[in-house]
Design a protein around this motif. Structure first.
Motif, mmCIF file in Angstrom:
data_model
loop_
_atom_site.group_PDB
_atom_site.id
_atom_site.type_symbol
_atom_site.label_atom_id
_atom_site.label_comp_id
_atom_site.label_asym_id
_atom_site.label_seq_id
_atom_site.Cartn_x
_atom_site.Cartn_y
_atom_site.Cartn_z
ATOM 1 N N GLU A 207 0.844 -1.189 0.000
ATOM 2 C CA GLU A 207 0.000 0.000 0.000
ATOM 3 C C GLU A 207 0.882 1.242 0.000
ATOM 4 O O GLU A 207 1.929 1.269 0.635
ATOM 5 C CB GLU A 207 -0.910 0.030 1.235
ATOM 6 C CG GLU A 207 -1.926 -1.088 1.300
ATOM 7 C CD GLU A 207 -2.766 -1.014 2.565
ATOM 8 O OE1 GLU A 207 -4.000 -0.882 2.468
ATOM 9 O OE2 GLU A 207 -2.164 -1.081 3.664
ATOM 10 N N GLN A 208 0.438 2.244 -0.704
ATOM 11 C CA GLN A 208 1.091 3.545 -0.711
ATOM 12 C C GLN A 208 0.062 4.633 -0.421
ATOM 13 O O GLN A 208 -1.108 4.505 -0.790
ATOM 14 C CB GLN A 208 1.724 3.854 -2.077
ATOM 15 C CG GLN A 208 3.000 3.102 -2.406
ATOM 16 C CD GLN A 208 3.520 3.525 -3.769
ATOM 17 O OE1 GLN A 208 2.970 3.135 -4.795
ATOM 18 N NE2 GLN A 208 4.560 4.341 -3.778
ATOM 19 N N LEU A 209 0.515 5.685 0.235
ATOM 20 C CA LEU A 209 -0.302 6.878 0.449
ATOM 21 C C LEU A 209 0.330 8.045 -0.280
ATOM 22 O O LEU A 209 1.565 8.188 -0.301
ATOM 23 C CB LEU A 209 -0.378 7.235 1.934
ATOM 24 C CG LEU A 209 -1.264 6.400 2.852
ATOM 25 C CD1 LEU A 209 -1.115 6.891 4.279
ATOM 26 C CD2 LEU A 209 -2.715 6.483 2.414
ATOM 27 N N LEU A 210 -0.498 8.893 -0.864
ATOM 28 C CA LEU A 210 -0.017 10.123 -1.481
ATOM 29 C C LEU A 210 -0.841 11.289 -0.945
ATOM 30 O O LEU A 210 -2.072 11.279 -1.052
ATOM 31 C CB LEU A 210 -0.110 10.052 -3.004
ATOM 32 C CG LEU A 210 0.527 11.217 -3.783
ATOM 33 C CD1 LEU A 210 1.014 10.756 -5.152
ATOM 34 C CD2 LEU A 210 -0.437 12.400 -3.970
ATOM 35 N N TYR A 211 -0.161 12.249 -0.348
ATOM 36 C CA TYR A 211 -0.780 13.490 0.119
ATOM 37 C C TYR A 211 -0.357 14.606 -0.834
ATOM 38 O O TYR A 211 0.838 14.740 -1.141
ATOM 39 C CB TYR A 211 -0.292 13.881 1.509
ATOM 40 C CG TYR A 211 -0.738 13.020 2.660
ATOM 41 C CD1 TYR A 211 -1.597 13.528 3.635
ATOM 42 C CD2 TYR A 211 -0.273 11.717 2.823
ATOM 43 C CE1 TYR A 211 -1.986 12.759 4.733
ATOM 44 C CE2 TYR A 211 -0.652 10.948 3.908
ATOM 45 C CZ TYR A 211 -1.500 11.470 4.852
ATOM 46 O OH TYR A 211 -1.873 10.711 5.941
ATOM 47 N N ALA A 212 -1.303 15.419 -1.274
ATOM 48 C CA ALA A 212 -0.995 16.564 -2.134
ATOM 49 C C ALA A 212 -1.669 17.806 -1.570
ATOM 50 O O ALA A 212 -2.857 17.780 -1.224
ATOM 51 C CB ALA A 212 -1.466 16.316 -3.565
ATOM 52 N N PHE A 213 -0.906 18.901 -1.493
ATOM 53 C CA PHE A 213 -1.398 20.176 -0.969
ATOM 54 C C PHE A 213 -1.048 21.284 -1.954
ATOM 55 O O PHE A 213 0.085 21.381 -2.417
ATOM 56 C CB PHE A 213 -0.761 20.490 0.387
ATOM 57 C CG PHE A 213 -1.046 19.471 1.446
ATOM 58 C CD1 PHE A 213 -2.168 19.574 2.251
ATOM 59 C CD2 PHE A 213 -0.193 18.395 1.638
ATOM 60 C CE1 PHE A 213 -2.432 18.641 3.232
ATOM 61 C CE2 PHE A 213 -0.442 17.450 2.617
ATOM 62 C CZ PHE A 213 -1.564 17.570 3.412
ATOM 63 N N ARG A 214 -2.050 22.107 -2.253
ATOM 64 C CA ARG A 214 -1.828 23.234 -3.164
ATOM 65 C C ARG A 214 -2.398 24.495 -2.523
ATOM 66 O O ARG A 214 -3.579 24.552 -2.194
ATOM 67 C CB ARG A 214 -2.517 22.975 -4.511
ATOM 68 C CG ARG A 214 -2.419 24.161 -5.462
ATOM 69 C CD ARG A 214 -3.333 23.980 -6.652
ATOM 70 N NE ARG A 214 -3.411 25.178 -7.476
ATOM 71 C CZ ARG A 214 -4.394 25.443 -8.322
ATOM 72 N NH1 ARG A 214 -5.397 24.582 -8.481
ATOM 73 N NH2 ARG A 214 -4.394 26.569 -9.027
ATOM 74 N N LEU A 215 -1.547 25.492 -2.355
ATOM 75 C CA LEU A 215 -1.992 26.787 -1.858
ATOM 76 C C LEU A 215 -2.312 27.698 -3.042
ATOM 77 O O LEU A 215 -3.429 28.166 -3.208
ATOM 78 C CB LEU A 215 -0.916 27.396 -0.959
ATOM 79 C CG LEU A 215 -1.236 28.726 -0.282
ATOM 80 C CD1 LEU A 215 -2.541 28.670 0.491
ATOM 81 C CD2 LEU A 215 -0.083 29.131 0.641
ATOM 82 N N GLU A 216 -1.312 27.966 -3.880
ATOM 83 C CA GLU A 216 -1.501 28.685 -5.146
ATOM 84 C C GLU A 216 -0.859 27.843 -6.245
ATOM 85 O O GLU A 216 -0.939 26.625 -6.189
ATOM 86 C CB GLU A 216 -0.849 30.076 -5.057
ATOM 87 C CG GLU A 216 -1.438 30.985 -3.986
ATOM 88 C CD GLU A 216 -2.735 31.642 -4.408
ATOM 89 O OE1 GLU A 216 -3.140 31.461 -5.570
ATOM 90 O OE2 GLU A 216 -3.344 32.324 -3.564
ATOM 91 N N GLY A 217 -0.250 28.479 -7.233
ATOM 92 C CA GLY A 217 0.510 27.748 -8.228
ATOM 93 C C GLY A 217 -0.320 27.105 -9.308
ATOM 94 O O GLY A 217 -1.525 27.362 -9.438
#
Length: 641
Positions: free
Chosen positions: A585-595
């Protein structure tokens, strides 16, 4: 001296001599003739005996050691200067590409983005000409300015090797890496050293006196990826240093604490309402934070009123709240700051002989001027330690406590003002450690959490004794809080990185957002404040996030991979993957403020399922790449099985 434990590539650079330096009356003490004595290496120079206890940790590719010195003569020894960490290396910057990596500390408060706290720095040493040392140090607390560990790497990308090193210590320290002396082109290149100290000055050793210094840990790394040393370090901390909870490495907890959102303004009726909602959401612990004791204008001015709770807040005692919490299926916890007391409080009035004057252990806080009058419990004395233990035992036993939040204040300002040699600081910290170790031994089921205004005590001395760490008192902005957890994750396992979603009175459901919760789910996951005001919809959302988190938190112990550099502006995304492509199993967290609206990564993994996040968040794979899409100001978590 360590060569039989050191990998071959690094061993070609690391000089085979004692890893410390001692100077007496301005002259370096020769440490050349060592002999084995009952498992300890000894070196005698005049009346000074130096002991070096070395312990290999071969399964984790590491070694640790203790240094002790003893005056075997009949008269005092003066002006002894000890550098307990002193590694000499043969380095050619042109051929060896030496690099130093380190993390900034907690800084306690920071609401900018990117925050100063837990920033990764990487510096390559290019030359010996006019090149100053790379220096990291503690600051106001052990992890205030920097996290107390340094990484050192050499070799080209694809074939790297090196070490990480630090003290098992929770007060003042410094570590430097660089040339042994200033030099210029045309002059011989000086030796390269990695050295460190723990606030020791010129020491006086009485006849027969033996002084043992904190343990030093050094781990080794060989691999292709520069980020691989982070995983070697995280694994070593998790498996080689971190204390266990009933024989197991702790799982990151889910808990409620009243402080941020309610602060000192509460009573038992209020907290029972919060407990009912916390249980509904799925919290495992309910923690009674500061101001449970009698106070006046500020929670600080009641510190030391330890003998009974505030009768206005708890007319039937803390037992009433504890029983209610446990009846709801949660475990009960309590905050304390037992190392200090405010003038006029019960502890000082009853036992003035156990306290000395101290400046504020929270001197970085915007506290009342009178807070600088806080006095320190002399934990270097056995009677003070017994006083602290008696109170802790009473709370745990009478109130059925299963969680202790230790507001552990650094003694360095007080101790080093009294004794610049550092011996008093050593004695105090050993006494403090003894109190914690005793409580852990007597109550192995109790979860102990380190806290000093946040993660300013995020060090290996506390990791060896605490099951978790409150990462930062900044809980106001999700992206700032997320940066803390993501940044600290590079050097620390997840169960030491606890943050919380706060709910201030009158905020309604505004803080019960998915992004707010995801931004605290890379480490320990908590809730603070007035969650009882949340609507049924908000509660259901929080409950769902907790259920998902409980189903994936075991994966936070896997190796981590950061496909993008740490953000340097609000336009940079923040992504972490737990587990490599061979994992089940793998987890991927992604966070975007702007961009940009999407980020393309050089990975072809498919089969990702979104667990949490905005409706437009998605992952697509094509032609050996993976494209991640997340709405501005939001986040998402995916799992691949």
């Amino acid at each position: 001296m360590f060569h039989k434990f050191v990998p071959e590539k690094l061993g070609k650079h690391l000089m085979n001599i004692a890893p410390l330096r001692i100077v007496a009356d301005g002259a370096e003490v020769p440490l050349e003739e060592w002999r084995q004595n009952a498992g300890v290496m000894e070196c005698v120079s005049g009346n000074l005996r130096v002991e070096l206890a070395i312990e290999p940790v071969s399964e984790l590719k590491a070694v640790r050691w203790n240094v002790a010195v003893c005056n075997t003569g009949a008269i005092p020894m003066e002006n002894i200067e000890i550098t307990p960490l002193f590694l000499r290396l043969d380095i050619d910057p042109q051929q060896d590409s030496p690099r130093v990596r380190h993390l900034s500390g907690s800084y306690h408060y920071d609401g900018t983005y990117p925050p100063r706290a837990f920033r990764l720095s990487e510096e390559r040493i290019m030359t010996h000409d006019h090149c100053k040392c790379v220096s990291i140090a503690s600051g106001a607390a052990s992890a205030f300015d920097h996290v107390p560990v340094m990484q050192f790497l050499m070799g080209p990308y694809g074939d790297m090797y090196g070490l990480f090193v630090g003290f098992e210590w929770s007060s003042r320290w410094e570590i430097q890496a660089g040339w042994e002396s200033d030099s210029f082109f045309g002059q011989p290149r000086p030796g390269f050293i990695i050295k460190g100290n723990i606030g020791l000055g010129a020491l006086r050793l009485e006849p027969g006196e033996r002084l043992e210094l904190p343990r030093i840990h050094m781990g080794f790394y060989e691999g292709a990826d520069i980020g691989g040393i982070d995983n070697a370090l995280r694994r070593y901390v998790r498996e080689g240093i971190a204390c266990k909870l009933q024989g197991q490495i702790p799982t990151p907890p889910v808990y409620y604490d009243h402080w941020f959102g309610l602060h000192q303004h509460f009573d038992v009726v209020e907290l029972k309402k919060q407990a009912e909602v916390a249980a509904e959401l799925g919290c495992e612990y309910f923690v009674l934070d500061a101001a449970w004791y009698k106070m006046y204008d500020c929670f600080i001015d009641g510190i030391g009123n330890w003998f009974e709770p505030d009768p206005d807040k708890f007319p039937n005692g803390v037992e009433e709240l504890s029983e209610h919490v446990r009846a709801l299926g949660m475990k009960f916890g309590i905050w304390h700051m037992i190392e200090t007391a405010y003038p006029g409080t019960q502890a000082i009035l009853r036992h003035p002989e156990l306290y000395d004057t101290a400046s504020s252990p929270m001197s970085q806080d915007p506290l009342p001027e009178s807070a600088t009058s806080l006095r320190r419990l002399r934990l270097d004395k056995p009677e003070a330690r017994e006083f602290a233990l008696t109170l802790l035992r009473k709370w745990i036993t009478n109130w059925k406590v299963n969680f202790i939040r230790w507001e552990c204040s650094d003694p360095q300002e007080w101790a080093l003002n009294h004794d610049p040699s550092g011996k008093l600081n050593l004695a105090y910290m050993k006494g403090f450690y003894q109190v914690i170790d005793t409580i852990r031994s007597e109550f192995p089921e109790v979860y102990n959490e380190d806290c000093e205004g946040g993660g300013t005590r995020l060090d290996w001395g506390m990791a060896a004794r605490m099951h978790g760490n409150w990462l930062s008192d900044h809980t106001g902005h999700p992206d700032v809080s997320r940066f803390f957890q993501m940044g600290a994750s590079r050097f620390w396992p997840a169960h030491f990185l606890t943050s919380a979603v706060r709910a201030h009175r009158g905020s309604g459901d505004s803080e019960a957002t998915s992004h707010n919760m995801l931004s605290r789910m890379v480490g320990g996951f908590g809730f603070n404040g007035d969650i009882a005001q949340w609507s049924a919809e908000a509660r259901a959302r929080a409950k769902h996030h907790i259920e998902v988190y409980k189903g994936i938190r075991h994966l936070l112990a896997q190796p981590i991979f950061f496909p993008l550099p740490q953000p340097r502006s609000d336009r940079d995304w923040d992504i972490v993957i737990f587990g490599d492509e061979t994992a089940n199993e793998q987890l991927l967290y992604a966070f975007r403020l702007e961009g940009p609206e999407s980020i393309t990564l050089p990975a072809s993994s498919s089969g990702w399922t979104k667990l949490l996040g905005g409706g437009n968040a998605q992952i697509s794979s094509e032609n050996g790449t993976m494209t991640v899409r997340v709405d501005k100001g939001s986040s998402a978590i995916w799992i691949r099985r």
